[in-house]
Design an enzyme around this catalytic site. Structure first.
Site: not given
Ligand SMILES: CC(C)=CCC/C(C)=C/CC/C(C)=C/COP(=O)(O)O
Length: 340
Positions: A207, A249
Protein backbone atom coordinates in the site's frame (compact mmCIF):
# COMPACT_ATOMS: atom_id res chain seq x y z
CA UNK A 1 36.86 -50.35 37.76
CA UNK A 2 36.89 -46.63 38.47
CA UNK A 3 34.81 -45.42 41.36
CA UNK A 4 31.82 -43.11 40.65
CA UNK A 5 33.83 -40.33 42.20
CA UNK A 6 36.75 -40.87 39.85
CA UNK A 7 34.34 -41.03 36.91
CA UNK A 8 32.82 -37.69 37.84
CA UNK A 9 36.17 -36.02 38.19
CA UNK A 10 37.22 -37.26 34.75
CA UNK A 11 34.01 -35.79 33.28
CA UNK A 12 34.72 -32.48 34.89
CA UNK A 13 38.14 -32.28 33.39
CA UNK A 14 36.70 -33.02 29.94
CA UNK A 15 33.77 -30.62 30.28
CA UNK A 16 35.72 -27.66 31.54
CA UNK A 17 34.68 -25.29 34.28
CA UNK A 18 31.26 -25.42 35.85
CA UNK A 19 29.06 -23.32 33.67
CA UNK A 20 25.64 -22.32 32.53
CA UNK A 21 23.94 -25.56 31.77
CA UNK A 22 23.54 -28.89 33.50
CA UNK A 23 22.12 -32.39 33.18
CA UNK A 24 21.96 -35.58 35.24
CA UNK A 25 24.41 -38.39 34.56
CA UNK A 26 23.66 -42.09 34.67
CA UNK A 27 24.08 -42.13 38.46
CA UNK A 28 21.49 -39.45 39.04
CA UNK A 29 24.17 -36.90 39.82
CA UNK A 30 23.97 -33.44 38.38
CA UNK A 31 26.73 -32.49 35.96
CA UNK A 32 27.46 -28.93 34.97
CA UNK A 33 28.57 -28.08 31.52
CA UNK A 34 29.91 -24.89 30.04
CA UNK A 35 28.14 -23.46 26.99
CA UNK A 36 31.56 -22.33 25.78
CA UNK A 37 32.79 -25.88 25.31
CA UNK A 38 31.63 -28.83 23.30
CA UNK A 39 30.06 -31.35 25.73
CA UNK A 40 32.02 -34.61 26.07
CA UNK A 41 30.90 -37.36 23.71
CA UNK A 42 30.19 -39.73 26.61
CA UNK A 43 27.54 -37.34 27.82
CA UNK A 44 25.60 -37.67 24.57
CA UNK A 45 25.84 -41.46 24.71
CA UNK A 46 24.51 -41.65 28.22
CA UNK A 47 21.68 -39.13 28.01
CA UNK A 48 19.03 -40.75 25.88
CA UNK A 49 16.32 -38.11 26.27
CA UNK A 50 18.79 -35.22 26.42
CA UNK A 51 20.35 -35.97 23.05
CA UNK A 52 18.20 -33.49 21.17
CA UNK A 53 19.08 -30.71 23.59
CA UNK A 54 22.75 -31.57 23.29
CA UNK A 55 22.54 -31.57 19.50
CA UNK A 56 20.88 -28.16 19.65
CA UNK A 57 23.65 -26.94 21.88
CA UNK A 58 26.28 -28.16 19.43
CA UNK A 59 24.39 -26.65 16.51
CA UNK A 60 24.25 -23.31 18.29
CA UNK A 61 28.00 -23.10 18.16
CA UNK A 62 29.32 -21.12 15.21
CA UNK A 63 31.04 -23.12 12.44
CA UNK A 64 34.25 -21.16 13.01
CA UNK A 65 34.26 -22.14 16.65
CA UNK A 66 33.70 -25.77 15.86
CA UNK A 67 36.44 -25.72 13.26
CA UNK A 68 39.04 -23.95 15.31
CA UNK A 69 38.03 -25.06 18.78
CA UNK A 70 40.95 -24.63 21.18
CA UNK A 71 43.42 -23.77 18.42
CA UNK A 72 43.62 -19.98 18.80
CA UNK A 73 43.33 -17.92 21.93
CA UNK A 74 43.34 -14.21 22.57
CA UNK A 75 46.62 -13.34 24.18
CA UNK A 76 45.34 -11.08 26.94
CA UNK A 77 42.02 -12.73 27.83
CA UNK A 78 42.90 -16.37 27.39
CA UNK A 79 39.59 -16.83 25.54
CA UNK A 80 39.25 -18.26 22.05
CA UNK A 81 39.54 -15.40 19.52
CA UNK A 82 36.15 -16.23 18.02
CA UNK A 83 34.56 -15.68 21.44
CA UNK A 84 36.18 -12.25 21.66
CA UNK A 85 34.75 -11.39 18.25
CA UNK A 86 31.30 -12.40 19.37
CA UNK A 87 31.60 -10.12 22.37
CA UNK A 88 32.50 -7.25 20.03
CA UNK A 89 29.85 -7.38 17.30
CA UNK A 90 30.14 -4.73 14.62
CA UNK A 91 28.62 -1.32 15.09
CA UNK A 92 26.31 -1.89 12.12
CA UNK A 93 25.11 -5.14 13.67
CA UNK A 94 24.25 -3.45 16.94
CA UNK A 95 22.61 -0.51 15.18
CA UNK A 96 20.50 -2.80 13.01
CA UNK A 97 19.29 -5.01 15.84
CA UNK A 98 18.53 -1.96 17.98
CA UNK A 99 16.60 -0.41 15.10
CA UNK A 100 14.62 -3.60 14.60
CA UNK A 101 13.86 -3.85 18.31
CA UNK A 102 12.65 -0.23 18.38
CA UNK A 103 10.67 -0.89 15.20
CA UNK A 104 8.86 -3.90 16.69
CA UNK A 105 8.18 -2.15 19.97
CA UNK A 106 6.95 1.10 18.41
CA UNK A 107 4.88 -0.66 15.75
CA UNK A 108 3.15 -2.74 18.42
CA UNK A 109 2.40 0.37 20.45
CA UNK A 110 1.08 2.17 17.36
CA UNK A 111 -1.15 -0.73 16.33
CA UNK A 112 -4.04 0.94 18.11
CA UNK A 113 -6.67 -0.12 15.54
CA UNK A 114 -5.48 -3.70 15.17
CA UNK A 115 -8.88 -4.98 16.31
CA UNK A 116 -12.21 -3.62 17.51
CA UNK A 117 -11.16 -4.01 21.16
CA UNK A 118 -7.95 -2.04 20.69
CA UNK A 119 -7.64 1.40 22.29
CA UNK A 120 -8.61 3.18 19.05
CA UNK A 121 -10.73 0.30 17.74
CA UNK A 122 -13.62 2.68 17.03
CA UNK A 123 -11.76 4.27 14.08
CA UNK A 124 -10.85 0.90 12.58
CA UNK A 125 -13.60 1.16 9.90
CA UNK A 126 -12.18 4.53 8.79
CA UNK A 127 -8.67 3.04 8.61
CA UNK A 128 -10.03 0.15 6.55
CA UNK A 129 -11.61 2.65 4.18
CA UNK A 130 -8.21 4.31 3.72
CA UNK A 131 -6.76 0.81 3.21
CA UNK A 132 -9.22 0.17 0.37
CA UNK A 133 -8.34 3.52 -1.21
CA UNK A 134 -4.77 2.24 -1.63
CA UNK A 135 -5.63 -1.35 -2.60
CA UNK A 136 -4.46 -2.65 -5.97
CA UNK A 137 -7.87 -3.70 -7.30
CA UNK A 138 -9.67 -0.31 -7.19
CA UNK A 139 -6.61 1.32 -8.74
CA UNK A 140 -6.29 -1.22 -11.54
CA UNK A 141 -10.02 -1.25 -12.31
CA UNK A 142 -10.29 2.56 -12.11
CA UNK A 143 -7.28 3.08 -14.39
CA UNK A 144 -8.50 0.51 -16.92
CA UNK A 145 -11.87 2.24 -17.01
CA UNK A 146 -10.30 5.68 -17.54
CA UNK A 147 -8.09 4.23 -20.29
CA UNK A 148 -11.15 2.82 -22.00
CA UNK A 149 -13.02 6.10 -21.69
CA UNK A 150 -10.13 8.45 -22.59
CA UNK A 151 -10.85 10.21 -25.88
CA UNK A 152 -7.53 11.99 -26.39
CA UNK A 153 -4.20 10.40 -27.27
CA UNK A 154 -2.57 12.19 -24.32
CA UNK A 155 -5.18 10.90 -21.87
CA UNK A 156 -4.81 7.36 -23.18
CA UNK A 157 -1.03 7.56 -22.91
CA UNK A 158 -1.17 8.68 -19.29
CA UNK A 159 -3.72 6.06 -18.24
CA UNK A 160 -1.86 3.33 -20.09
CA UNK A 161 1.38 4.18 -18.31
CA UNK A 162 -0.37 4.35 -14.94
CA UNK A 163 -1.82 0.91 -15.58
CA UNK A 164 1.59 -0.49 -16.46
CA UNK A 165 3.08 1.21 -13.39
CA UNK A 166 0.52 -0.52 -11.15
CA UNK A 167 1.38 -3.91 -12.63
CA UNK A 168 5.10 -3.18 -12.23
CA UNK A 169 4.48 -2.24 -8.59
CA UNK A 170 2.68 -5.54 -7.90
CA UNK A 171 5.55 -7.49 -9.46
CA UNK A 172 8.37 -5.64 -7.68
CA UNK A 173 6.67 -5.70 -4.27
CA UNK A 174 5.91 -9.41 -4.73
CA UNK A 175 9.56 -10.14 -5.50
CA UNK A 176 10.87 -8.22 -2.47
CA UNK A 177 8.28 -9.86 -0.20
CA UNK A 178 9.32 -13.33 -1.35
CA UNK A 179 13.02 -12.55 -0.94
CA UNK A 180 12.77 -10.93 2.51
CA UNK A 181 9.93 -13.09 3.90
CA UNK A 182 9.24 -10.97 6.93
CA UNK A 183 6.12 -12.07 8.76
CA UNK A 184 3.35 -9.59 9.48
CA UNK A 185 3.16 -8.36 13.09
CA UNK A 186 1.61 -10.87 15.48
CA UNK A 187 -1.11 -8.38 16.48
CA UNK A 188 -2.40 -8.14 12.87
CA UNK A 189 -5.80 -9.68 12.08
CA UNK A 190 -5.52 -10.87 8.49
CA UNK A 191 -8.92 -9.72 7.25
CA UNK A 192 -7.83 -7.92 4.07
CA UNK A 193 -9.78 -8.61 0.90
CA UNK A 194 -8.24 -9.95 -2.31
CA UNK A 195 -4.69 -10.75 -1.32
CA UNK A 196 -2.03 -12.86 -3.03
CA UNK A 197 -0.20 -15.59 -1.14
CA UNK A 198 2.89 -13.31 -0.92
CA UNK A 199 0.79 -10.87 1.07
CA UNK A 200 1.31 -12.95 4.18
CA UNK A 201 4.69 -11.22 4.20
CA UNK A 202 4.88 -7.64 5.33
CA UNK A 203 8.12 -6.16 3.94
CA UNK A 204 7.61 -3.83 2.15
CA UNK A 205 4.10 -2.44 2.45
CA UNK A 206 2.48 -2.70 -0.97
CA UNK A 207 0.00 0.00 0.00
CA UNK A 208 2.84 2.39 0.85
CA UNK A 209 4.69 1.75 -2.45
CA UNK A 210 1.49 2.13 -4.46
CA UNK A 211 0.26 5.26 -2.71
CA UNK A 212 3.65 6.99 -3.05
CA UNK A 213 4.12 5.99 -6.68
CA UNK A 214 0.55 6.97 -7.62
CA UNK A 215 0.76 10.25 -5.72
CA UNK A 216 3.94 11.20 -7.62
CA UNK A 217 2.33 10.08 -10.86
CA UNK A 218 -0.82 12.14 -10.32
CA UNK A 219 1.11 15.20 -9.16
CA UNK A 220 3.33 15.03 -12.24
CA UNK A 221 0.70 14.33 -14.88
CA UNK A 222 -2.52 15.96 -13.71
CA UNK A 223 -3.02 19.68 -13.51
CA UNK A 224 -4.45 20.00 -10.02
CA UNK A 225 -5.28 23.01 -7.89
CA UNK A 226 -3.00 23.53 -4.87
CA UNK A 227 -5.50 22.19 -2.26
CA UNK A 228 -5.95 19.02 -4.30
CA UNK A 229 -2.18 18.56 -4.57
CA UNK A 230 -1.92 18.81 -0.79
CA UNK A 231 -4.76 16.31 -0.46
CA UNK A 232 -2.99 13.80 -2.74
CA UNK A 233 0.17 14.16 -0.66
CA UNK A 234 -1.72 13.72 2.62
CA UNK A 235 -3.63 10.73 1.30
CA UNK A 236 -0.38 8.98 0.44
CA UNK A 237 1.00 9.54 3.95
CA UNK A 238 -2.29 8.51 5.54
CA UNK A 239 -2.36 5.22 3.62
CA UNK A 240 1.08 4.43 5.05
CA UNK A 241 0.13 5.46 8.58
CA UNK A 242 -3.07 3.40 8.46
CA UNK A 243 -0.98 0.27 7.75
CA UNK A 244 0.78 0.62 11.12
CA UNK A 245 -2.35 1.67 13.03
CA UNK A 246 -4.22 -1.36 11.65
CA UNK A 247 -1.33 -3.56 12.80
CA UNK A 248 -0.74 -4.77 9.23
CA UNK A 249 2.88 -3.62 9.15
CA UNK A 250 5.87 -2.57 11.19
CA UNK A 251 7.12 0.97 10.76
CA UNK A 252 10.14 -0.10 8.68
CA UNK A 253 7.88 -1.92 6.19
CA UNK A 254 6.01 1.32 5.54
CA UNK A 255 9.09 3.58 5.49
CA UNK A 256 10.81 1.27 3.02
CA UNK A 257 7.54 1.13 1.05
CA UNK A 258 7.51 4.93 0.74
CA UNK A 259 11.11 4.89 -0.49
CA UNK A 260 10.48 2.05 -2.91
CA UNK A 261 7.33 3.72 -4.31
CA UNK A 262 9.28 6.95 -4.80
CA UNK A 263 12.00 5.13 -6.76
CA UNK A 264 9.43 3.10 -8.69
CA UNK A 265 8.02 6.32 -10.11
CA UNK A 266 11.49 7.20 -11.44
CA UNK A 267 11.55 3.80 -13.11
CA UNK A 268 8.13 4.42 -14.65
CA UNK A 269 9.40 7.72 -16.08
CA UNK A 270 12.42 5.91 -17.54
CA UNK A 271 10.26 3.20 -19.10
CA UNK A 272 7.56 5.63 -20.26
CA UNK A 273 5.59 4.23 -23.19
CA UNK A 274 4.75 6.89 -25.80
CA UNK A 275 1.42 7.11 -27.54
CA UNK A 276 2.92 5.33 -30.55
CA UNK A 277 4.40 2.51 -28.48
CA UNK A 278 1.10 2.16 -26.71
CA UNK A 279 -0.77 1.76 -30.03
CA UNK A 280 1.69 -0.96 -30.97
CA UNK A 281 1.21 -2.67 -27.64
CA UNK A 282 -2.59 -2.49 -27.81
CA UNK A 283 -2.42 -3.62 -31.43
CA UNK A 284 -0.39 -6.62 -30.33
CA UNK A 285 -3.01 -7.46 -27.73
CA UNK A 286 -5.77 -7.13 -30.32
CA UNK A 287 -3.85 -9.47 -32.64
CA UNK A 288 -3.15 -6.80 -35.25
CA UNK A 289 0.26 -5.24 -35.46
CA UNK A 290 0.99 -1.62 -36.19
CA UNK A 291 3.30 -1.63 -39.17
CA UNK A 292 3.55 1.83 -40.59
CA UNK A 293 3.40 5.43 -39.48
CA UNK A 294 3.26 8.12 -42.15
CA UNK A 295 3.82 11.73 -41.26
CA UNK A 296 2.29 14.08 -43.79
CA UNK A 297 3.53 17.63 -43.63
CA UNK A 298 1.17 19.70 -45.70
CA UNK A 299 -0.99 18.13 -48.38
CA UNK A 300 1.96 17.60 -50.72
CA UNK A 301 1.87 14.88 -53.40
CA UNK A 302 4.58 12.78 -51.69
CA UNK A 303 2.50 12.41 -48.50
CA UNK A 304 -0.55 11.46 -50.49
CA UNK A 305 1.46 8.90 -52.43
CA UNK A 306 2.70 7.27 -49.19
CA UNK A 307 -0.81 7.05 -47.85
CA UNK A 308 -2.09 5.66 -51.12
CA UNK A 309 0.63 3.02 -51.22
CA UNK A 310 -0.19 1.92 -47.66
CA UNK A 311 -3.85 1.55 -48.60
CA UNK A 312 -2.87 -0.40 -51.73
CA UNK A 313 -0.74 -2.72 -49.60
CA UNK A 314 -3.90 -3.60 -47.74
CA UNK A 315 -2.95 -1.75 -44.54
CA UNK A 316 -5.72 -0.32 -42.45
CA UNK A 317 -5.55 3.27 -41.17
CA UNK A 318 -6.11 3.24 -37.40
CA UNK A 319 -5.30 6.68 -36.20
CA UNK A 320 -4.98 10.11 -37.67
CA UNK A 321 -3.72 13.04 -35.64
CA UNK A 322 -4.43 16.05 -37.77
CA UNK A 323 -2.33 19.15 -38.13
CA UNK A 324 -4.39 20.47 -41.09
CA UNK A 325 -6.81 18.98 -43.58
CA UNK A 326 -4.69 15.99 -44.50
CA UNK A 327 -1.34 16.78 -42.93
CA UNK A 328 -0.49 15.08 -39.63
CA UNK A 329 0.29 11.62 -38.43
CA UNK A 330 -1.27 8.65 -40.16
CA UNK A 331 -0.87 5.25 -38.53
CA UNK A 332 -1.54 2.00 -40.29
CA UNK A 333 -1.87 -1.57 -39.10
CA UNK A 334 -2.18 -4.84 -40.95
CA UNK A 335 -5.76 -6.00 -41.42
CA UNK A 336 -6.29 -9.05 -39.17
CA UNK A 337 -5.42 -12.23 -41.05
CA UNK A 338 -3.56 -10.48 -43.87
CA UNK A 339 -0.03 -10.80 -42.37
CA UNK A 340 2.02 -13.95 -42.51
C1 LIG B 1 -5.42 -8.03 -11.88
C2 LIG B 1 -4.67 -8.33 -10.64
C3 LIG B 1 -3.50 -9.20 -10.76
C4 LIG B 1 -5.06 -7.77 -9.48
C5 LIG B 1 -4.41 -8.03 -8.19
C6 LIG B 1 -4.63 -6.90 -7.24
C7 LIG B 1 -4.30 -7.31 -5.86
C8 LIG B 1 -4.95 -8.50 -5.28
C9 LIG B 1 -3.40 -6.61 -5.18
C10 LIG B 1 -2.97 -6.93 -3.80
C11 LIG B 1 -3.08 -5.72 -2.99
C12 LIG B 1 -2.66 -6.01 -1.57
C13 LIG B 1 -3.63 -6.59 -0.64
C14 LIG B 1 -1.40 -5.73 -1.19
C15 LIG B 1 -0.90 -5.91 0.18
O1 LIG B 1 -0.56 -4.67 0.66
P1 LIG B 1 0.28 -4.51 1.97
O2 LIG B 1 0.34 -3.04 2.20
O3 LIG B 1 -0.46 -5.20 3.05
O4 LIG B 1 1.61 -5.10 1.69
Amino acid sequence: MPSPKAKNSSNRSGGGSPGLSGSTNGNGRYEFMSLNRTPPATLFQRQGSDQTAAARLRASESPTRRRGSGSSTSSNTGMPEEDCMRLNPSFIGIALSSLLAIDLWLSKRLGVCACEDSSWGSIRPLMKLIEISGHGIPWLVGTAYCLYKADSAAGQEIMFNLFMALILDLILVGIVKVVVRRRRPSHNHMDMFATFSVDRYSFPSGHATRSTMCARFLLAHLVLAAPLRVLVFLWSGLVGLSRVLLGRHNMTDVLFGFLMGYCQYNLVEMLWVSSLGMQGFLGLIQGSIMVRTVAVIGAGPSGLTSIKSCLEEGLEPTCFESSDDIGGLWKFKARPGTRD
